[in-house]
Scaffold this motif. Structure first.
Motif, PDB file in Angstrom:
ATOM      1  N   LEU A 128       6.933 -13.740 -12.196  1.00 31.56           N
ATOM      2  CA  LEU A 128       7.726 -13.724 -13.430  1.00 31.56           C
ATOM      3  C   LEU A 128       9.189 -14.039 -13.150  1.00 31.56           C
ATOM      4  O   LEU A 128       9.817 -14.836 -13.860  1.00 31.56           O
ATOM      5  N   VAL A 129       9.732 -13.403 -12.111  1.00 32.55           N
ATOM      6  CA  VAL A 129      11.155 -13.598 -11.818  1.00 32.55           C
ATOM      7  C   VAL A 129      11.403 -15.003 -11.286  1.00 32.55           C
ATOM      8  O   VAL A 129      12.270 -15.725 -11.789  1.00 32.55           O
ATOM      9  N   VAL A 130      10.607 -15.404 -10.288  1.00 29.33           N
ATOM     10  CA  VAL A 130      10.878 -16.681  -9.625  1.00 29.33           C
ATOM     11  C   VAL A 130      10.511 -17.857 -10.528  1.00 29.33           C
ATOM     12  O   VAL A 130      11.316 -18.770 -10.737  1.00 29.33           O
ATOM     13  N   TRP A 131       9.303 -17.824 -11.079  1.00 26.17           N
ATOM     14  CA  TRP A 131       8.848 -18.995 -11.818  1.00 26.17           C
ATOM     15  C   TRP A 131       9.278 -18.956 -13.285  1.00 26.17           C
ATOM     16  O   TRP A 131       9.968 -19.870 -13.763  1.00 26.17           O
ATOM     17  N   GLU A 132       8.896 -17.901 -13.972  1.00 27.19           N
ATOM     18  CA  GLU A 132       9.103 -17.895 -15.425  1.00 27.19           C
ATOM     19  C   GLU A 132      10.590 -17.762 -15.781  1.00 27.19           C
ATOM     20  O   GLU A 132      11.041 -18.355 -16.756  1.00 27.19           O
ATOM     21  N   LEU A 133      11.352 -16.996 -15.002  1.00 26.28           N
ATOM     22  CA  LEU A 133      12.749 -16.765 -15.377  1.00 26.28           C
ATOM     23  C   LEU A 133      13.705 -17.793 -14.771  1.00 26.28           C
ATOM     24  O   LEU A 133      14.734 -18.076 -15.360  1.00 26.28           O
ATOM     25  N   PHE A 134      13.371 -18.318 -13.577  1.00 24.63           N
ATOM     26  CA  PHE A 134      14.336 -19.222 -12.934  1.00 24.63           C
ATOM     27  C   PHE A 134      13.837 -20.664 -12.851  1.00 24.63           C
ATOM     28  O   PHE A 134      14.415 -21.554 -13.475  1.00 24.63           O
ATOM     29  N   VAL A 135      12.778 -20.891 -12.098  1.00 21.47           N
ATOM     30  CA  VAL A 135      12.344 -22.276 -11.854  1.00 21.47           C
ATOM     31  C   VAL A 135      12.035 -22.997 -13.165  1.00 21.47           C
ATOM     32  O   VAL A 135      12.485 -24.120 -13.387  1.00 21.47           O
ATOM     33  N   SER A 136      11.284 -22.338 -14.049  1.00 24.82           N
ATOM     34  CA  SER A 136      10.850 -23.015 -15.278  1.00 24.82           C
ATOM     35  C   SER A 136      12.029 -23.323 -16.195  1.00 24.82           C
ATOM     36  O   SER A 136      11.923 -24.150 -17.088  1.00 24.82           O
ATOM     37  N   ARG A 137      13.155 -22.665 -15.978  1.00 22.17           N
ATOM     38  CA  ARG A 137      14.324 -22.924 -16.834  1.00 22.17           C
ATOM     39  C   ARG A 137      15.263 -23.965 -16.226  1.00 22.17           C
ATOM     40  O   ARG A 137      16.341 -24.210 -16.742  1.00 22.17           O
ATOM     41  N   ALA A 138      14.787 -24.531 -15.101  1.00 25.56           N
ATOM     42  CA  ALA A 138      15.633 -25.527 -14.439  1.00 25.56           C
ATOM     43  C   ALA A 138      15.550 -26.880 -15.138  1.00 25.56           C
ATOM     44  O   ALA A 138      16.457 -27.697 -15.038  1.00 25.56           O
ATOM     45  N   GLY A 139      14.488 -27.143 -15.853  1.00 29.04           N
ATOM     46  CA  GLY A 139      14.381 -28.441 -16.520  1.00 29.04           C
ATOM     47  C   GLY A 139      13.107 -28.552 -17.332  1.00 29.04           C
ATOM     48  O   GLY A 139      12.237 -27.686 -17.260  1.00 29.04           O
ATOM     49  N   THR A 140      12.976 -29.604 -18.103  1.00 29.56           N
ATOM     50  CA  THR A 140      11.835 -29.778 -19.015  1.00 29.56           C
ATOM     51  C   THR A 140      10.516 -29.870 -18.272  1.00 29.56           C
ATOM     52  O   THR A 140       9.506 -29.333 -18.724  1.00 29.56           O
ATOM     53  N   GLY A 141      10.510 -30.558 -17.140  1.00 36.71           N
ATOM     54  CA  GLY A 141       9.264 -30.733 -16.383  1.00 36.71           C
ATOM     55  C   GLY A 141       8.704 -29.402 -15.926  1.00 36.71           C
ATOM     56  O   GLY A 141       7.521 -29.096 -16.156  1.00 36.71           O
ATOM     57  N   ALA A 142       9.559 -28.593 -15.314  1.00 34.20           N
ATOM     58  CA  ALA A 142       9.108 -27.276 -14.849  1.00 34.20           C
ATOM     59  C   ALA A 142       8.734 -26.386 -16.024  1.00 34.20           C
ATOM     60  O   ALA A 142       7.788 -25.598 -15.955  1.00 34.20           O
ATOM     61  N   ALA A 143       9.452 -26.534 -17.132  1.00 37.20           N
ATOM     62  CA  ALA A 143       9.189 -25.690 -18.303  1.00 37.20           C
ATOM     63  C   ALA A 143       7.775 -25.904 -18.841  1.00 37.20           C
ATOM     64  O   ALA A 143       7.148 -24.976 -19.356  1.00 37.20           O
TER      65      ALA A 143
END
Lengths: 360, 238
Positions: free
Chosen positions: B168-183
């Motif tokens: 949740l912290v690494v992916w959902e809160l940080f990585v996925s908010r880095a850009g549209t592709g990750a989101a």
């Protein structure tokens, strides 16, 4: 046309597929398996029986092994269990619980195959439905009442009258079905009986119980042993593991002995004892004129050793108990010695177990 | 009772512990306290925007995933850990039914503990019916998706709670908010998109279509249940 070798709930497959290690005495795909059930593994020269697994076997392990990490817990074990009560015994850590867990499908063998009541218990729900399992672990659903667990087992087994069946099963183990307390407040003996009741609620063809007498008081132990006996006598296959020899002896004479992860022996422990050529049997003879009887027996040739330790008592060591008995009878008849008692000293389970496990 | 209902009942009863009542209640009270503060500090359209952003960040971004994680990962995971799974597993029950019961138990508890306080939050802050309804819909979709993933996680790893929090912290809160592709690979973005579409308020990286916002969380749940059922076929239960 149906395959005569196809497994059914009543007949195990005779030629296991995808396994087999020619040369080690285990069943192979090329040759129909022959009897290698323990005794002949332990005792070189024991006669091979005609068929393995036996047609009436309900639980069969074909050359199963299981390791955890780098540790081999069970190695190349093949067993066939028939209806009746069979005790699975071995010292602590010998691998008997691992074997029972493989036989019941709880864990997958690293190598080999298991067939129980018509199928692989891990893959075949119907086969699993014919098995009642009393697991070793103490954990039961703590917040539920005893009857809830047994009813749940009945519902999950798709029984028509789960409440009625649950009450019947609880009655078998002498538990009050109307007990309102949650299992968390039960004694260990009560939990154990709930575990047994849930295993019996669907009237299974095969019952596997891992240390089922743990936590029971002496009276409850006797009741459960009687219950397992009744189930065995009614034609069910009851496989019970225990490390307490006194308990095992009360379950009956059929044993599967595991030592250091390997099958040490399987069968009637008295027959196993009789086949142990390398372990001479000790027999006590009580008679009049013991010295003269002893002298006559020494000349007969069937003895390894003979000692008169107490007046009227001879302790003999022989590799052939049957021949010794014949010769003893002949000597006493010829010379008119009065024979009072002939008692084997080491054909009890404990002695057999000690010889098997000590020699493994 | 059917097999499914008896399993559901068993799993629900195990889930409701006192500690969880306090944890979940605490999340709800915190959300409503913030709603009260928003109500005091802004009004009208601004209040609706503020509360929607708060629900996006705190509700769907933190509260729903954490509550779903606690419930869903333990639904079968606890049975594996305390070795009681064998009592269910050893019966002639289809594996998907066990997985489905676990998901239903987790989702049916998570939903009232998240949707009710978050809808109350929207109501207190803005008093806007659309905002309340959108919050309810987005929360439900988030519960559906996260519960599916975390039921599976509970069967696949030990200490699923820790691994779930890391995810949740690494992916959902940080990585996925880095850009549209990750989101696109984040669960969070789909219910957030539904919230954004229904309230007509722009939220960061919540620009999925309405249809995908609804379908993807449901598809994730179905996949999670199916994979959990598959995992149950091969799992060692002792």
């Amino acid at each position: 046309m149906s395959n005569p070798n196809a497994p059914t709930p009543d007949h195990p497959p005779t030629a296991p597929s995808a396994i087999g290690h020619p040369g080690n005495g285990h069943p192979s795909t090329d040759h129909p398996p022959t009897d290698h059930g323990g005794v002949d593994q332990v005792l070189a020269g024991a006669p091979a029986a005609v068929e393995w697994p036996p047609a009436d076997a309900t639980v069969v392990a074909y050359d199963v092994s299981r390791s955890f990490g780098g540790v081999v817990a069970v190695s190349n074990v093949s067993v066939a269990i028939r209806p009746g009560v069979t005790a699975l015994l071995g010292p602590n850590g010998a691998g008997k619980s691992t074997l029972l867990r493989m036989l019941s499908g709880q864990i997958k063998p690293s190598v080999g195959r298991v067939w129980v009541a018509g199928g692989d218990p891990r893959q075949d729900g119907e086969a699993r439905g014919r098995v009642g399992l009393v697991p070793q672990q103490d954990g039961v659903f703590e917040r539920e009442r005893g009857i809830d667990i047994v009813q749940m087992a009945a519902i999950l087994s798709d029984l028509d009258n789960p409440d009625e069946r649950a009450r019947w099963a609880l009655d078998l183990v002498q538990m009050d079905p109307d007990l309102e307390r949650p299992i968390g407040s039960y004694s260990k003996g009560m939990r154990q009986r709930i575990k047994i009741a849930q295993a019996l609620v669907h009237d299974p063809m095969v019952i596997m119980a891992d240390e089922p007498l743990n936590g029971l008081d002496p009276k409850q132990r006797r009741q459960m042993i009687d219950l397992f006996h009744r189930l065995g006598e009614s034609g069910k296959t009851v496989l019970v593991s225990s490390h307490v020899l006194e308990e095992v002896e009360r379950f009956g004479s059929h044993v599967v002995v595991i030592a250091r992860g390997r099958l040490a022996a399987q069968g009637d422990f008295r027959e196993i004892r009789a086949l142990m050529d390398d372990q001479p049997s000790r027999v006590r003879v009580v008679c009049h004129e013991a010295n003269r009887v002893a002298a006559a027996l020494i000349n007969s040739g069937s003895l390894v050793g003979c000692a008169v330790n107490h007046p009227g008592q001879i302790e003999v060591t022989t590799t052939d108990v049957r021949r010794f008995r014949r010769e003893l009878t002949a000597v006493c008849a010829d010379q008119r010695f009065r024979l009072e008692e002939v008692m084997p000293l080491d054909d009890d389970l404990e002695s057999v177990f000690r010889y098997l496990v000590g020699g493994s | 009772m059917t097999q499914l209902s008896v399993l559901y009942r068993l799993l629900v009863r195990r889930q409701l512990t006192t500690g969880r009542w306090f944890l979940f209640g605490g999340f709800g009270l915190a959300a409503m306290a913030v709603a009260w503060a928003i109500n005091r500090s802004s009004e009208g359209a601004q209040a609706a925007t503020d509360v929607t952003e708060f629900i996006y960040l705190f509700g769907i971004g933190l509260m729903v995933p954490v509550i779903a994680l606690v419930l869903a990962s333990s639904s079968l995971g606890e049975l594996v850990e305390d070795e009681t799974l064998v009592y269910v597993w050893h019966r002639p029950v289809a594996r998907w039914k066990i997985a489905m019961a676990a998901w239903t138990a987790a989702a049916s508890i998570a939903l009232p503990f998240t949707a009710v306080p978050l809808m109350a939050t929207a109501a207190i802050a803005s008093g806007d019916f659309t905002s309340v309804a959108a919050t309810g819909a987005a929360t439900a979709l988030a519960v559906v998706g996260y519960s599916g993933v975390f039921v599976l996680l509970g069967l696949v790893v030990r200490r699923a709670l820790v691994w779930g929090l890391i995810y949740l912290v690494v992916w959902e809160l940080f990585v996925s908010r880095a850009g549209t592709g990750a989101a696109k690979l984040s669960i969070n973005t789909y219910p957030s998109s539904v919230l954004s579409r229904l309230t007509d308020i722009d939220l960061p990286l919540a620009d999925r279509a309405m249809a995908s916002g609804i379908i993807v969380p449901i598809a994730i749940a179905v996949a999670g249940i199916a994979l959990a059922g598959y995992r149950l076929r091969s799992i060692d239960v002792a």
